[in-house]
Design an enzyme around this catalytic site. Structure first.
Site, mmCIF file in Angstrom:
data_model
loop_
_atom_site.group_PDB
_atom_site.id
_atom_site.type_symbol
_atom_site.label_atom_id
_atom_site.label_comp_id
_atom_site.label_asym_id
_atom_site.label_seq_id
_atom_site.Cartn_x
_atom_site.Cartn_y
_atom_site.Cartn_z
ATOM 1 C CE LYS A 1 -2.031 1.641 3.822
ATOM 2 N NZ LYS A 1 -1.715 3.082 3.804
ATOM 3 C CE LYS B 1 -6.693 6.632 5.026
ATOM 4 N NZ LYS B 1 -5.249 6.404 4.787
ATOM 5 C CB ILE C 1 -17.397 16.481 -6.620
ATOM 6 C CG1 ILE C 1 -16.278 16.931 -7.565
ATOM 7 C CG2 ILE C 1 -17.734 17.565 -5.599
ATOM 8 C CD1 ILE C 1 -16.699 18.055 -8.516
ATOM 9 N N PRO C 2 -17.821 13.481 -7.504
ATOM 10 C CG PRO C 2 -19.929 12.528 -7.820
ATOM 11 C CD PRO C 2 -19.251 13.733 -7.236
ATOM 12 C CB SER D 1 -3.158 -7.768 19.054
ATOM 13 O OG SER D 1 -3.415 -9.118 18.739
HETATM 14 P P1 BMP Z 1 1.670 1.943 10.498
HETATM 15 O O1 BMP Z 1 1.691 0.407 10.614
HETATM 16 O O2 BMP Z 1 3.009 2.533 10.270
HETATM 17 O O3 BMP Z 1 0.917 2.586 11.619
HETATM 18 O O4 BMP Z 1 0.893 2.293 9.136
HETATM 19 C C1 BMP Z 1 -0.478 2.153 8.971
HETATM 20 C C2 BMP Z 1 -0.857 2.567 7.579
HETATM 21 O O5 BMP Z 1 -2.266 2.422 7.407
HETATM 22 C C3 BMP Z 1 -0.533 4.003 7.214
HETATM 23 O O6 BMP Z 1 -0.249 4.031 5.813
HETATM 24 C C4 BMP Z 1 -1.823 4.755 7.475
HETATM 25 O O7 BMP Z 1 -1.958 5.886 6.648
HETATM 26 C C5 BMP Z 1 -2.852 3.694 7.093
HETATM 27 N N1 BMP Z 1 -4.140 3.791 7.793
HETATM 28 C C6 BMP Z 1 -4.206 3.752 9.172
HETATM 29 O O8 BMP Z 1 -3.188 3.673 9.873
HETATM 30 N N2 BMP Z 1 -5.434 3.802 9.761
HETATM 31 C C7 BMP Z 1 -6.589 3.888 9.057
HETATM 32 O O9 BMP Z 1 -7.656 3.891 9.646
HETATM 33 C C8 BMP Z 1 -6.523 3.914 7.655
HETATM 34 C C9 BMP Z 1 -5.275 3.854 7.040
HETATM 35 O O10 BMP Z 1 -5.209 3.858 5.731
#
Ligand code: BMP
Length: 216
Positions: free
Chosen positions: A34, A62, A66-67, A177
């Protein structure tokens, strides 16, 4: 997306060379990678194609407009080689449907955020998470994003989304976890800093996998 390790690497580094090095080093341990604003804005859109040489890329933009603007954003990043894109639900069904149409045209998956994993999400997102999950289903999303930091919320969202995928961030650095998130119903765990900031990223991901295998 294959479901071998059930892990998605969140590659939020800002250096192209570091990103490519980590992707090469860790690709066997993750079903997808991602990437989002930190890496794409630093390294350029071409990084999407470069990373997808190692693993399917989920573009975490994220998308929340608008569409028409949503469509342009999704077309750009999916056209650059991403296999999936993440959108916010709160702009509404028409905005999500624009993302879905773009995803369909590119043979890609749409993922929709329900409730985020950080503490601040409890204010506005948590009270609306179930509605957002329903909207994601209505828009034909392949899956939703739900918080590993609150496994009970994953369970609740699973009841709404049925067999659609749940991808779940918040494991490790944010305190979630791996085992509890999977037991609550997550299909994939999104793991970032606890792996890529480690002095030994391979050992760090193997530790997470060890926790997952304890489930069997
Ligand atoms: P980390 O394991 O370093 O905390 O990263 C989590 C990743 O998931 C980051 O890219 C963050 O932007 C994304 N993320 C999140 O942490 N919580 C959400 O609710 C949605 C996300 O996309």
């Amino acid at each position: 997306m294959k479901k071998d390790t059930r892990l998605i690497l969140a590659l939020d580094v800002t250096s192209r060379s570091q990103a490519l090095r980590l992707a090469g080093q860790l690709k066997e341990h993750f079903d997808a990678i991602k990437i989002g604003y930190p890496l794409i804005l630093s390294a350029g859109l071409e990084i999407v194609r470069e990373i997808s040489a190692f693993a399917p890329v989920i573009a975490d933009l994220k998308v929340a407009d608008i569409p028409n603007t949503n469509r342009l954003i999704c077309d750009a990043v999916l056209g650059a080689g991403a296999s999936g894109v993440i959108a916010q639900a709160f702009p509404g069904l028409d905005s999500l449907l624009a993302c879905k149409a773009s995803a369909k045209a590119h043979g890609a998956d749409l993922f929709v955020v329900t409730e985020m994993s950080h503490p601040g999400a409890e204010l506005f997102m948590a009270p609306l998470a179930e509605s957002m999950a329903r909207l994601a289903v209505g828009a034909g999303a392949a899956g939703v994003v739900a918080p590993a930091t609150r496994p009970a919320r994953i369970k609740l969202i699973r009841n709404i989304v049925g067999s659609r995928l749940i991808i779940s961030p918040g494991v490790g650095t944010q305190g979630g976890s791996a085992r509890q998130a999977l037991q609550a119903g997550a299909d994939y765990l999104i793991v970032g800093r606890s792996v890529y900031e480690s002095d030994d990223p391979v050992s760090a991901v193997e530790a997470v996998l060890g926790e997952i295998y304890k489930l069997d």
